[in-house]
Design an enzyme around this catalytic site. Structure first.
Site, PDB file in Angstrom:
ATOM      1  N   SER A   1       0.841  -1.191   0.000  1.00 33.60           N
ATOM      2  CA  SER A   1       0.000   0.000   0.000  1.00 33.60           C
ATOM      3  C   SER A   1       0.875   1.238   0.000  1.00 33.60           C
ATOM      4  O   SER A   1       1.948   1.261   0.604  1.00 33.60           O
ATOM      5  CB  SER A   1      -0.909   0.020   1.229  1.00 33.60           C
ATOM      6  OG  SER A   1      -1.592   1.257   1.330  1.00 33.60           O
TER       7      SER A   1
ATOM      8  N   TYR B   1      -0.970  -0.482   9.896  1.00 30.80           N
ATOM      9  CA  TYR B   1      -1.180  -0.888   8.505  1.00 30.80           C
ATOM     10  C   TYR B   1       0.031  -0.524   7.638  1.00 30.80           C
ATOM     11  O   TYR B   1       0.514  -1.330   6.834  1.00 30.80           O
ATOM     12  CB  TYR B   1      -2.449  -0.209   7.994  1.00 30.80           C
ATOM     13  CG  TYR B   1      -2.843  -0.496   6.581  1.00 30.80           C
ATOM     14  CD1 TYR B   1      -3.395  -1.724   6.214  1.00 30.80           C
ATOM     15  CD2 TYR B   1      -2.702   0.477   5.585  1.00 30.80           C
ATOM     16  CE1 TYR B   1      -3.793  -1.974   4.914  1.00 30.80           C
ATOM     17  CE2 TYR B   1      -3.097   0.235   4.283  1.00 30.80           C
ATOM     18  CZ  TYR B   1      -3.637  -0.987   3.953  1.00 30.80           C
ATOM     19  OH  TYR B   1      -4.021  -1.237   2.655  1.00 30.80           O
TER      20      TYR B   1
ATOM     21  N   LYS C   1       2.491  -3.035   5.632  1.00 29.37           N
ATOM     22  CA  LYS C   1       2.549  -2.989   4.173  1.00 29.37           C
ATOM     23  C   LYS C   1       3.951  -2.695   3.653  1.00 29.37           C
ATOM     24  O   LYS C   1       4.354  -3.211   2.606  1.00 29.37           O
ATOM     25  CB  LYS C   1       1.548  -1.953   3.649  1.00 29.37           C
ATOM     26  CG  LYS C   1       0.091  -2.378   3.792  1.00 29.37           C
ATOM     27  CD  LYS C   1      -0.183  -3.711   3.111  1.00 29.37           C
ATOM     28  CE  LYS C   1      -1.647  -4.003   2.934  1.00 29.37           C
ATOM     29  NZ  LYS C   1      -1.904  -5.330   2.329  1.00 29.37           N
TER      30      LYS C   1
END
Length: 305
Positions: free
Chosen positions: A153, A166, A170
């Site tokens: 991401s 997150y 990622k």
């Protein structure tokens, strides 16, 4: 009409009960693959379990003439992740590719983030990618072939607010992918990443309280999950045999090759450095090349094409 690109390959797609994973699974089947549709059927935050979403996608694939099997094991534990790979072997006799797409969100500003919020996201994204890839790697090595595609991401590659868990996971996945590519090159195993821009329930919680937020969401909604699938299919195909260790981003009809960290400036002093000379010489010399505190929307500032 061209022949199916991955005819006869067996592909595991995790988190395939909806959104990006569902469209990837459908596209894989549409190009001739036999697909293990993995999804635990949880909410966006990882809570709850249901075999329904995976089974529904399998039925969609079968209705279109494809071949698929459902699986509801979790990627977040080694033993259950191994069952996902075993599902491919039990149903189709082999495994040729893995798409690590499963994910959850527990967004929170860093100074408010709990250990549980950190741990849950890291387990599904980073541990999950490792566990599934590691289980598949044994078979890829034995057959001297295999492909892995991991969802990263721009929250990790570039940055974003309120997503330390997150983003860390990622960016870790990008490093994991590169290490797999290096370690397994001699076994003809490839590993690449995709950073997807697409509207899905994973980002469906973005606030829409202001006109600016509403405009942002409207742009994101243009970017459907189906736009990600063609690159995933290509990367597991034999046509991509020379593509390894790369990071791509897909935004609607745009495909980007993303940079990877490399030196941009250097300074040296023959007598070595002190804290004082670093302050007086090194930092002023390099400051013009410092990276700003950009977020993904700052870098991808134009409307989707």
């Amino acid at each position: 009409m061209s022949s199916p690109m991955i005819e006869g390959k067996v592909v595991v797609v995790t988190g395939a009960g909806g959104g990006i994973g569902r469209d990837i699974a459908l596209a894989m089947a549409g190009q001739g693959a036999k697909v293990v549709v993995n999804d635990i059927g949880a909410a966006v935050d990882g809570e709850g379990r249901s075999a329904g979403p995976a089974q529904k996608v399998v039925e969609e694939i079968r209705a279109l003439g494809g071949t698929a099997a459902p699986n509801a094991d979790s990627v977040a534990e080694a033993a259950s992740a191994a069952k996902i790979v075993q599902c491919a072997l039990d149903n189709f006799g082999r495994i040729d590719a893995v798409v690590n797409n499963a994910g959850i969100l527990r967004d929170r500003f860093f100074h408010k983030m709990s250990v549980d919020e950190w741990d849950a996201v890291i387990k599904v994204h980073l541990y999950g990618a490792y566990f599934v890839s590691r289980a598949a790697a044994t078979f890829f090595k034995e057959q001297n072939a295999g492909a892995m595609v991991h969802m990263t991401s721009t929250s990790g590659l570039i940055g974003n607010f309120g997503q330390a868990n997150y983003a860390a996971a990622k960016l870790g996945i990008a490093a994991l992918s590169k290490s797999i590519a290096l370690d397994m090159l001699k076994f003809n195993v490839r590993s690449n990443c995709i950073a997807p821009f697409a509207w899905s329930r994973m980002i469906g919680s973005i606030p829409t309280d202001t006109p600016e937020q509403q405009a942002r969401v409207a742009k994101i909604q243009q970017m459907t999950p189906a736009k990600i699938a063609p690159l995933a299919v290509y990367l597991v195909s034999d046509a991509a045999k020379e593509v390894n260790g790369q990071i791509f981003a897909v935004r609607n009809n745009e495909i980007f090759l993303m940079s990877q960290p490399r030196p941009v400036r250097s300074v040296q002093r023959s007598d070595g450095w002190t804290p004082q000379t670093i302050a007086e010489h090194a930092m002023p010399a390099m400051r013009a090349d410092f990276f700003p505190l950009d977020r993904s929307p700052d870098v991808f500032s134009w409307d989707p094409v």
